[in-house]
Design a protein around this motif. Structure first.
Motif, PDB file in Angstrom:
ATOM      1  N   PHE A 196     -20.016  -4.969  -9.623  1.00 42.50           N
ATOM      2  CA  PHE A 196     -18.832  -4.794 -10.470  1.00 42.50           C
ATOM      3  C   PHE A 196     -19.139  -4.678 -11.968  1.00 42.50           C
ATOM      4  O   PHE A 196     -18.228  -4.840 -12.778  1.00 42.50           O
ATOM      5  CB  PHE A 196     -17.883  -5.989 -10.275  1.00 42.50           C
ATOM      6  CG  PHE A 196     -16.922  -5.860  -9.119  1.00 42.50           C
ATOM      7  CD1 PHE A 196     -17.359  -5.472  -7.862  1.00 42.50           C
ATOM      8  CD2 PHE A 196     -15.569  -6.141  -9.278  1.00 42.50           C
ATOM      9  CE1 PHE A 196     -16.472  -5.372  -6.794  1.00 42.50           C
ATOM     10  CE2 PHE A 196     -14.674  -6.043  -8.227  1.00 42.50           C
ATOM     11  CZ  PHE A 196     -15.128  -5.664  -6.980  1.00 42.50           C
ATOM     12  N   SER A 224     -20.218  -9.094 -10.738  1.00 32.26           N
ATOM     13  CA  SER A 224     -21.051  -8.019 -11.284  1.00 32.26           C
ATOM     14  C   SER A 224     -22.261  -7.723 -10.436  1.00 32.26           C
ATOM     15  O   SER A 224     -22.502  -6.585 -10.034  1.00 32.26           O
ATOM     16  CB  SER A 224     -21.530  -8.379 -12.689  1.00 32.26           C
ATOM     17  OG  SER A 224     -20.499  -8.194 -13.601  1.00 32.26           O
ATOM     18  N   PHE A 280      -9.257  -0.897  -3.854  1.00 33.69           N
ATOM     19  CA  PHE A 280      -9.004  -0.421  -5.223  1.00 33.69           C
ATOM     20  C   PHE A 280      -8.008   0.760  -5.170  1.00 33.69           C
ATOM     21  O   PHE A 280      -6.994   0.780  -5.871  1.00 33.69           O
ATOM     22  CB  PHE A 280     -10.359   0.046  -5.778  1.00 33.69           C
ATOM     23  CG  PHE A 280     -10.553  -0.078  -7.266  1.00 33.69           C
ATOM     24  CD1 PHE A 280      -9.544  -0.496  -8.120  1.00 33.69           C
ATOM     25  CD2 PHE A 280     -11.796   0.228  -7.818  1.00 33.69           C
ATOM     26  CE1 PHE A 280      -9.761  -0.594  -9.493  1.00 33.69           C
ATOM     27  CE2 PHE A 280     -12.024   0.130  -9.179  1.00 33.69           C
ATOM     28  CZ  PHE A 280     -11.000  -0.272 -10.022  1.00 33.69           C
ATOM     29  N   CYS A 329     -14.320  -2.439  -1.045  1.00 33.40           N
ATOM     30  CA  CYS A 329     -13.758  -2.648  -2.390  1.00 33.40           C
ATOM     31  C   CYS A 329     -13.100  -1.370  -2.891  1.00 33.40           C
ATOM     32  O   CYS A 329     -11.998  -1.391  -3.449  1.00 33.40           O
ATOM     33  CB  CYS A 329     -14.849  -3.072  -3.372  1.00 33.40           C
ATOM     34  SG  CYS A 329     -15.608  -4.631  -2.927  1.00 33.40           S
ATOM     35  N   VAL A 341      -8.354  -4.153  -9.899  1.00 34.65           N
ATOM     36  CA  VAL A 341      -9.691  -4.764  -9.922  1.00 34.65           C
ATOM     37  C   VAL A 341      -9.679  -6.067  -9.118  1.00 34.65           C
ATOM     38  O   VAL A 341     -10.615  -6.354  -8.353  1.00 34.65           O
ATOM     39  CB  VAL A 341     -10.165  -4.984 -11.382  1.00 34.65           C
ATOM     40  CG1 VAL A 341     -11.383  -5.887 -11.423  1.00 34.65           C
ATOM     41  CG2 VAL A 341     -10.468  -3.653 -12.049  1.00 34.65           C
ATOM     42  N   ILE A 396     -16.691  -2.363 -13.497  1.00 33.63           N
ATOM     43  CA  ILE A 396     -15.227  -2.536 -13.384  1.00 33.63           C
ATOM     44  C   ILE A 396     -14.756  -3.926 -13.813  1.00 33.63           C
ATOM     45  O   ILE A 396     -13.576  -4.132 -13.983  1.00 33.63           O
ATOM     46  CB  ILE A 396     -14.662  -2.145 -12.000  1.00 33.63           C
ATOM     47  CG1 ILE A 396     -15.240  -2.984 -10.879  1.00 33.63           C
ATOM     48  CG2 ILE A 396     -14.882  -0.676 -11.706  1.00 33.63           C
ATOM     49  CD1 ILE A 396     -14.474  -2.762  -9.577  1.00 33.63           C
ATOM     50  N   ARG A 397     -15.664  -4.846 -14.019  1.00 33.74           N
ATOM     51  CA  ARG A 397     -15.440  -6.143 -14.658  1.00 33.74           C
ATOM     52  C   ARG A 397     -14.555  -7.103 -13.868  1.00 33.74           C
ATOM     53  O   ARG A 397     -13.336  -6.957 -13.833  1.00 33.74           O
ATOM     54  CB  ARG A 397     -14.819  -5.983 -16.071  1.00 33.74           C
ATOM     55  CG  ARG A 397     -15.375  -4.905 -16.944  1.00 33.74           C
ATOM     56  CD  ARG A 397     -16.823  -5.088 -17.273  1.00 33.74           C
ATOM     57  NE  ARG A 397     -17.140  -6.413 -17.727  1.00 33.74           N
ATOM     58  CZ  ARG A 397     -18.302  -7.038 -17.434  1.00 33.74           C
ATOM     59  NH1 ARG A 397     -19.209  -6.446 -16.687  1.00 33.74           N
ATOM     60  NH2 ARG A 397     -18.528  -8.246 -17.891  1.00 33.74           N
ATOM     61  N   CYS A 398     -15.165  -8.075 -13.254  1.00 32.18           N
ATOM     62  CA  CYS A 398     -14.399  -9.184 -12.688  1.00 32.18           C
ATOM     63  C   CYS A 398     -15.332 -10.374 -12.465  1.00 32.18           C
ATOM     64  O   CYS A 398     -16.451 -10.208 -11.971  1.00 32.18           O
ATOM     65  CB  CYS A 398     -13.726  -8.798 -11.370  1.00 32.18           C
ATOM     66  SG  CYS A 398     -12.407  -9.943 -10.893  1.00 32.18           S
ATOM     67  N   ASP A 419     -12.760 -11.213 -17.028  1.00 34.46           N
ATOM     68  CA  ASP A 419     -13.424  -9.906 -17.007  1.00 34.46           C
ATOM     69  C   ASP A 419     -14.934 -10.013 -17.171  1.00 34.46           C
ATOM     70  O   ASP A 419     -15.605  -9.014 -17.385  1.00 34.46           O
ATOM     71  CB  ASP A 419     -12.832  -8.978 -18.069  1.00 34.46           C
ATOM     72  CG  ASP A 419     -12.965  -9.551 -19.463  1.00 34.46           C
ATOM     73  OD1 ASP A 419     -13.338 -10.736 -19.592  1.00 34.46           O
ATOM     74  OD2 ASP A 419     -12.710  -8.822 -20.442  1.00 34.46           O
TER      75      ASP A 419
END
Ligand code: MLT
Length: 408
Positions: free
Chosen positions: A252, A247, A56, A52, A297, A255-257, A106
């Motif tokens: 995550f 998450s 990124f 990841c 992301v 970094i929010r997804c 998010d």
């Protein structure tokens, strides 16, 4: 005169995890030398999978070149990610979900909180007790409840999850319109079988109700006989929305997804009983209020489905499950009954005392933060939730300290 939304006045003082953070900070300020071990909010502690991070970085470099730079992306998410999710998480398990039915966002907290606004305010809501507090609070904010009395909001159907029913709520014996289910469950860690989930789907179909299925913790399931998605169950496409998140699955939280699945066959009704596509309504809402998750992301999330990403993601999950095993073992050895922690990162412990008192005792005597069960609802009184998200060393240390605190 500017007026407020008075439904907010019905809400209890502060959001559960904000209240815990406040108490922990106050304790830490008074005891600056005390090392606190946090097994409270389910926040991951291990670094992102290497696959990841590399994806990124590459995506950020693309943003630095005019030929590969990207501005606004599609509000629903990039197709490269939606395709991977549809095939990797659903079609591979026999669930008939296509990329166009997936909405990247998010966070599952935002999605489970926001989804209610596409439904009427006078519908009947069925919510488990104990429950992840965002489901309940967002409905209170929208005006779907009466006042808070004796630990509950009037007008909400609370579905009790207790030791007696194995922490799986019973199917209501009255019609309801919107049903919240979460499996593996937050906070109890309980899981649901395919047959039982089928009964819920059948109930929703009979009542023209809709199930909001929160599967944020599905990657912690070891038991292969359990359904990972509600769409593995017959007929669910017409009556269920599913929420997932990167998450906990891939670390995550920072970094929010996340994503929400809204099948095109899923319908809701207007006051005349006329059918409407929930997908179209959610798409309308998403397009109006959301501008998508950032490209880097989404590239990092796509890497979760690569060969290396899968292996690194499983390693993360196994690490936390090893913590969960240790917590279960130690807590049981101390004579407490507990559930969860096998197919879930949460261990739900019957504390045999007031849950905020237990929280305070663990904080002050052991320097360990847990989550008091009462914060999740009336049926959580007497319980605490211990989360497996921390380093193995810290979990070992926390369990030794708890043992000592309870002995003293
Ligand atoms: C929890 O601890 O219940 C979760 O981490 C909260 C969240 O995901 O928002």
């Amino acid at each position: 005169m500017i007026r407020i939304n008075e439904h907010y006045l019905k809400l209890q003082a502060s959001y559960l995890f904000s209240e815990i953070a406040k108490r922990v900070s106050a304790y830490q300020a008074e005891n600056p030398d005390r090392e606190i071990i946090k097994l409270g909010i389910g926040d991951v502690t291990r670094a992102l999978p290497r696959a990841c991070i590399e994806a990124f970085h590459r995506a950020i470099d693309e943003m630095g070149e005019e030929s590969t730079f990207r501005g606004y992306g599609p509000e629903q998410g990039y197709l490269f990610l939606r395709e991977k999710i549809a095939s990797g998480d659903f079609q591979s398990r026999g669930a008939d979900i296509v990329p166009d039915e997936i909405f990247i966002s998010d966070g599952a907290k935002c999605d489970t909180g926001n989804i209610q606004e596409i439904f009427s305010t006078d519908i009947r809501i069925a919510i488990p007790d104990p429950v992840y507090p965002a489901y309940l609070d967002t409905n209170v904010m929208a005006g779907r409840s009466g006042a808070f009395q004796d630990g509950r909001y009037q007008g909400i159907l609370y579905m009790e999850s207790t030791r007696e029913n194995g922490f799986i709520p019973d199917i209501p014996n009255e019609p309801v319109d919107l049903i919240y289910l979460c499996f593996p469950n937050n906070p109890t860690g309980a899981t649901i079988t395919r047959d039982r989930l089928q009964q819920w789907v059948d109930f929703a179909r009979e009542n023209r109700a809709l199930i909001l299925f929160d599967a944020a913790y599905e990657s912690f399931m070891r038991d292969a006989s359990l359904p990972r998605s509600i769409y593995e169950v017959e007929g669910a496409r017409d009556v269920a929305i599913e929420f997932r998140s990167f998450s906990k699955t891939a670390g995550f939280t920072g970094i929010r997804c996340a994503f929400t699945v809204v099948p095109k066959t899923c319908m809701a009704y207007d006051g005349n009983g006329q059918k409407h596509s929930v997908h179209a309504l959610w798409n309308r809402r998403h397009g109006t209020k959301f501008n998508g998750v950032s490209y880097p992301v989404q590239k990092a999330a796509e890497a979760v489905y690569s060969q290396e990403g899968r292996a690194q993601g499983s390693e993360l999950i196994e690490y936390y499950l090893k913590n969960a095993d240790l917590i279960r073992k130690e807590i049981t050895a101390l004579g407490f009954e507990c559930t969860g922690g096998k197919d879930s990162p949460y261990i739900w412990v019957e504390g045999r005392r007031n849950s905020w008192d237990f929280f305070d005792l663990l904080l002050t005597k052991a320097g360990v933060v847990c989550t008091p069960g009462a914060g999740f609802g009336r049926c959580g009184e007497g319980f605490i939730r211990i989360s497996a998200f921390n380093s193995f060393e810290n979990v070992k240390k926390a369990m030794a300290r708890i043992k000592e605190a309870l002995a003293g």
